[in-house]
Design a protein around this motif. Structure first.
Motif, mmCIF file in Angstrom:
data_model
loop_
_atom_site.group_PDB
_atom_site.id
_atom_site.type_symbol
_atom_site.label_atom_id
_atom_site.label_comp_id
_atom_site.label_asym_id
_atom_site.label_seq_id
_atom_site.Cartn_x
_atom_site.Cartn_y
_atom_site.Cartn_z
ATOM 1 N N UNK A 96 58.844 22.755 -0.085
ATOM 2 C CA UNK A 96 58.734 23.896 -0.988
ATOM 3 C C UNK A 96 59.095 25.157 -0.206
ATOM 4 N N UNK A 97 59.333 26.245 -0.917
ATOM 5 C CA UNK A 97 59.593 27.484 -0.191
ATOM 6 C C UNK A 97 60.705 28.298 -0.777
ATOM 7 N N UNK A 98 61.219 29.187 0.062
ATOM 8 C CA UNK A 98 62.139 30.218 -0.414
ATOM 9 C C UNK A 98 63.496 30.094 0.273
ATOM 10 N N UNK A 99 64.548 30.178 -0.533
ATOM 11 C CA UNK A 99 65.904 30.155 0.007
ATOM 12 C C UNK A 99 66.661 31.336 -0.566
ATOM 13 N N UNK A 100 66.866 32.355 0.257
ATOM 14 C CA UNK A 100 67.516 33.590 -0.203
ATOM 15 C C UNK A 100 68.979 33.639 0.221
ATOM 16 N N UNK A 132 62.116 27.987 4.707
ATOM 17 C CA UNK A 132 62.289 29.450 4.721
ATOM 18 C C UNK A 132 63.692 29.750 5.223
ATOM 19 N N UNK A 133 64.582 30.064 4.287
ATOM 20 C CA UNK A 133 65.935 30.422 4.692
ATOM 21 C C UNK A 133 66.208 31.860 4.297
ATOM 22 N N UNK A 140 56.160 34.753 5.057
ATOM 23 C CA UNK A 140 54.990 35.073 5.882
ATOM 24 C C UNK A 140 53.884 35.724 5.046
ATOM 25 N N UNK A 141 54.272 36.628 4.154
ATOM 26 C CA UNK A 141 53.260 37.303 3.331
ATOM 27 C C UNK A 141 52.500 36.319 2.454
ATOM 28 N N UNK A 142 53.220 35.381 1.860
ATOM 29 C CA UNK A 142 52.556 34.401 0.990
ATOM 30 C C UNK A 142 51.667 33.469 1.810
ATOM 31 N N UNK A 152 56.067 25.199 9.016
ATOM 32 C CA UNK A 152 57.309 25.853 8.612
ATOM 33 C C UNK A 152 58.414 25.031 9.251
ATOM 34 N N UNK A 153 59.192 24.355 8.426
ATOM 35 C CA UNK A 153 60.160 23.383 8.929
ATOM 36 C C UNK A 153 61.470 24.069 9.285
ATOM 37 N N UNK A 154 62.220 23.458 10.191
ATOM 38 C CA UNK A 154 63.498 24.003 10.667
ATOM 39 C C UNK A 154 63.330 25.492 10.942
ATOM 40 N N UNK A 155 62.336 25.800 11.741
ATOM 41 C CA UNK A 155 61.937 27.191 11.929
ATOM 42 C C UNK A 155 63.096 28.022 12.473
ATOM 43 N N UNK A 156 63.404 29.127 11.770
ATOM 44 C CA UNK A 156 64.557 29.947 12.167
ATOM 45 C C UNK A 156 64.156 31.384 12.461
#
Ligand code: NI
Length: 258
Positions: A96-100, A132-133, A140-142, A152-156
């Protein structure tokens, strides 16, 4: 040969494995692989991963809706997820997460679905597997607000962000990106992450490490990532595999076979 190779993030329901998954996955135990979390990206793929987990003792499933699959969800998407998390061998809500990286219009719905899924994971006391892309700040805020267990996978992100994630009690997942020639931040992070907060992963069939870039990635490539991380940390590769296997079992509440 190495053992205790735990791949905390793969997609074995992906069509790129459809032809030879039986042969490939059957070889894993004899190649030192101790566990794999196969992650869903929508309801259908989550169900496919649950089936794989039932078939192979070392595979566990994560279920969830990826940020890029949030636009056409039906109103009952959370009820569906609620049923999926109760299935046998489901150990996490993810990915799950965010891809911007793509168009901006979907951000509001991505944020909403991300939050709802974290709340559901918290309710069932399950860890989350976070994508998180190009969305570090919102991610981070959420996470700070909802405080899930997870990775946090594939941490970038930067070392600074890694510190914040660790302060929240979460884990950092590192994969093939640490081996890339232009890798700077992932290598700094690989050096910094405390031993008890580090997980290894592939994101198979994606993110293939050097020297196999361009080829399909599988969990059998983890040693290349592990060797690179062990080298920058100045530790033995098998030792790194041992501690990351232990960390994965701790986070996902998975017992060892032996
Ligand atoms: Ni993934």
């Amino acid at each position: 040969m190495y053992n205790n190779i735990f791949d905390t993030h793969a997609h074995y329901d992906d069509e790129r494995f459809s032809e030879d998954s039986e042969e490939l996955l059957s070889s894993f135990l004899s190649d030192g692989i101790s566990g794999v979390i196969s992650c869903g990206v929508n309801a259908e793929s989550s169900k496919a991963n649950i089936e794989l987990a039932k078939k192979y003792p070392f595979i566990y499933a994560a279920v969830g809706y990826h940020g890029l699959n949030t636009e056409d969800l039906t109103v009952d998407y959370l009820e569906i997820l609620c049923e999926l998390v109760k299935e046998e061998k489901v150990v996490a809500v993810g990915e799950i997460g965010l891809d911007y990286h793509y168009e901006k219009e979907t951000r509001d719905i991505q944020l909403e679905v991300f939050r709802r899924q974290i709340e559901l994971a918290n309710e069932y006391d399950l860890p989350v597997i976070v994508h998180d892309r190009e969305a570090h700040e919102d991610t981070l805020n959420i996470l700070k607000e909802l405080k899930p267990k997870g990775v946090v996978h594939c941490f970038s992100g930067s070392v600074e962000m890694a510190k914040e994630i660790i302060r929240l009690g979460m884990y950092i997942g590192l994969g093939g990106a640490v081996t890339f020639k232009n890798a700077v931040k992932p290598v700094e992070v690989a050096k910094f992450v405390p031993e008890d907060r580090l997980l290894l992963e592939t994101d198979a069939p994606y993110m293939t490490p050097v020297p196999f870039r361009g080829k399909r990635c599988t969990s059998l490539h983890i040693p290349y990532t592990a060797e690179k991380i062990a080298e920058v940390r100045g530790i033995d590769t098998q030792y790194l595999l041992n501690i990351t296997d232990r960390n994965a079992r701790m986070l996902f509440n998975i017992k060892s076979y032996d």
